[in-house]
Design an enzyme around this catalytic site. Sequence first.
Site, mmCIF file in Angstrom:
data_model
loop_
_atom_site.group_PDB
_atom_site.id
_atom_site.type_symbol
_atom_site.label_atom_id
_atom_site.label_comp_id
_atom_site.label_asym_id
_atom_site.label_seq_id
_atom_site.Cartn_x
_atom_site.Cartn_y
_atom_site.Cartn_z
ATOM 1 N NE ARG A 128 -2.256 0.911 3.651
ATOM 2 C CZ ARG A 128 -3.030 1.553 4.659
ATOM 3 N NH1 ARG A 128 -4.381 1.384 4.682
ATOM 4 N NH2 ARG A 128 -2.581 1.858 5.898
ATOM 5 C CB THR A 181 -2.158 7.114 -3.127
ATOM 6 O OG1 THR A 181 -1.377 5.760 -3.265
ATOM 7 C CG2 THR A 181 -1.285 8.169 -4.042
ATOM 8 C CG ASP A 212 2.566 -2.423 9.224
ATOM 9 O OD1 ASP A 212 2.818 -3.668 8.802
ATOM 10 O OD2 ASP A 212 2.861 -1.530 8.196
ATOM 11 C CG ASP A 255 6.346 -3.208 9.715
ATOM 12 O OD1 ASP A 255 6.863 -3.626 8.782
ATOM 13 O OD2 ASP A 255 6.238 -1.911 9.832
HETATM 14 C C1 PRP Z 1 -1.273 -4.223 4.695
HETATM 15 C C2 PRP Z 1 -2.174 -5.597 4.916
HETATM 16 C C3 PRP Z 1 -3.010 -5.151 3.871
HETATM 17 C C4 PRP Z 1 -3.272 -3.728 3.638
HETATM 18 C C5 PRP Z 1 -4.453 -3.319 4.012
HETATM 19 O O1 PRP Z 1 -0.288 -4.593 4.008
HETATM 20 O O2 PRP Z 1 -1.526 -6.642 5.280
HETATM 21 O O3 PRP Z 1 -2.625 -6.111 2.506
HETATM 22 O O4 PRP Z 1 -2.026 -3.166 4.419
HETATM 23 O O5 PRP Z 1 -4.713 -1.975 3.689
HETATM 24 P P1 PRP Z 1 -5.703 -1.535 2.671
HETATM 25 O O6 PRP Z 1 -7.065 -2.307 3.202
HETATM 26 O O7 PRP Z 1 -5.903 -0.209 2.936
HETATM 27 O O8 PRP Z 1 -5.151 -1.959 1.308
HETATM 28 P P2 PRP Z 1 0.902 -3.488 3.603
HETATM 29 O O9 PRP Z 1 0.512 -2.786 2.371
HETATM 30 O O10 PRP Z 1 1.280 -2.876 4.768
HETATM 31 O O11 PRP Z 1 2.015 -4.425 3.215
HETATM 32 P P3 PRP Z 1 2.936 -5.726 4.044
HETATM 33 O O12 PRP Z 1 2.138 -6.670 4.470
HETATM 34 O O13 PRP Z 1 3.877 -5.993 3.141
HETATM 35 O O14 PRP Z 1 3.552 -4.720 4.944
HETATM 36 N N1 URA Z 2 -2.388 -2.213 7.286
HETATM 37 C C1 URA Z 2 -2.050 -2.552 8.347
HETATM 38 O O1 URA Z 2 -1.207 -3.676 8.646
HETATM 39 N N2 URA Z 2 -2.645 -2.096 9.576
HETATM 40 C C2 URA Z 2 -3.725 -1.310 9.332
HETATM 41 O O2 URA Z 2 -4.108 -0.807 10.360
HETATM 42 C C3 URA Z 2 -4.101 -0.741 8.041
HETATM 43 C C4 URA Z 2 -3.291 -1.423 7.068
#
Ligand code: PRP
Ligand code: URA
Length: 209
Positions: A104, A108, A200, A203
């Site tokens: 994400r 944006t 997150d 993380d």
């Molecule tokens: C997080 C989570 C989802 C997304 C949700 O992933 O695991 O995939 O955010 O957010 P959204 O509903 O607003 O799209 P992230 O993009 O942080 O990637 P990561 O798991 O690699 O840290």
């Molecule tokens: N992705 C995450 O990991 N946590 C949030 O709260 C939103 C998006």
Amino acid sequence: MPQVTVFDHPLMQHKISFLRDVNTGSKQFRELTGEIAALMGFEALRDLPLEEVEITTPIATAKVRRLAGRKIVLVPVLRAGLGMVGGLLSLVPSARVGHIGLYRDDETLEPHAYYCKLPAHMEDRQILVLDPMLATGGSAAAAVDFIKAHGGRKIKFLSIIAAPEGLERLRTAHPDIDIFCGCLDERLNEAGYIVPGLGDAGDRIFGTK
Ligand code: PRP
Ligand code: URA
């Protein structure tokens, strides 16, 4: 008729409470994510088709029921969805596993795709899409877009924590899929994080912050 299921089981509430806690470290976070995913999967797979087969017990022959059809597909959304795979595989060890890589954009909040590898014969399989967080819903909707583009039809989406905004977006984009949420939280904050949420998820699972 596609449905939204929000779990009210006490075990689910209990485990999610520790997941949310800022003092929960990566080891326990990973373990809990797997356990919660298994509880969710148990419910999400309750309508799997069965077929009758005849076997011989040490006592007699018997007609018994076993899972029918092609193997289930688990599709974790990278990275955080990976944390749910082990829990689901404890229920369905022979499942196929596809991967969709999305991140994400911090500004944006829109998803960017960087990887997609899915098994063959998606059109005949029960597909479980795994991502612990359903925030704006952009990643979830994009993941389901990919799966449909590869022929997938029988799709269920499993998220541990959902925001109302994300649930609405996913339902609008894909009204034909079942959605399972461990908890439905209050809202998103201005940075697109779920409140109260758990921070997150990627993380916290991988210890990258
Ligand atoms: C997080 C989570 C989802 C997304 C949700 O992933 O695991 O995939 O955010 O957010 P959204 O509903 O607003 O799209 P992230 O993009 O942080 O990637 P990561 O798991 O690699 O840290
Ligand atoms: N992705 C995450 O990991 N946590 C949030 O709260 C939103 C998006």
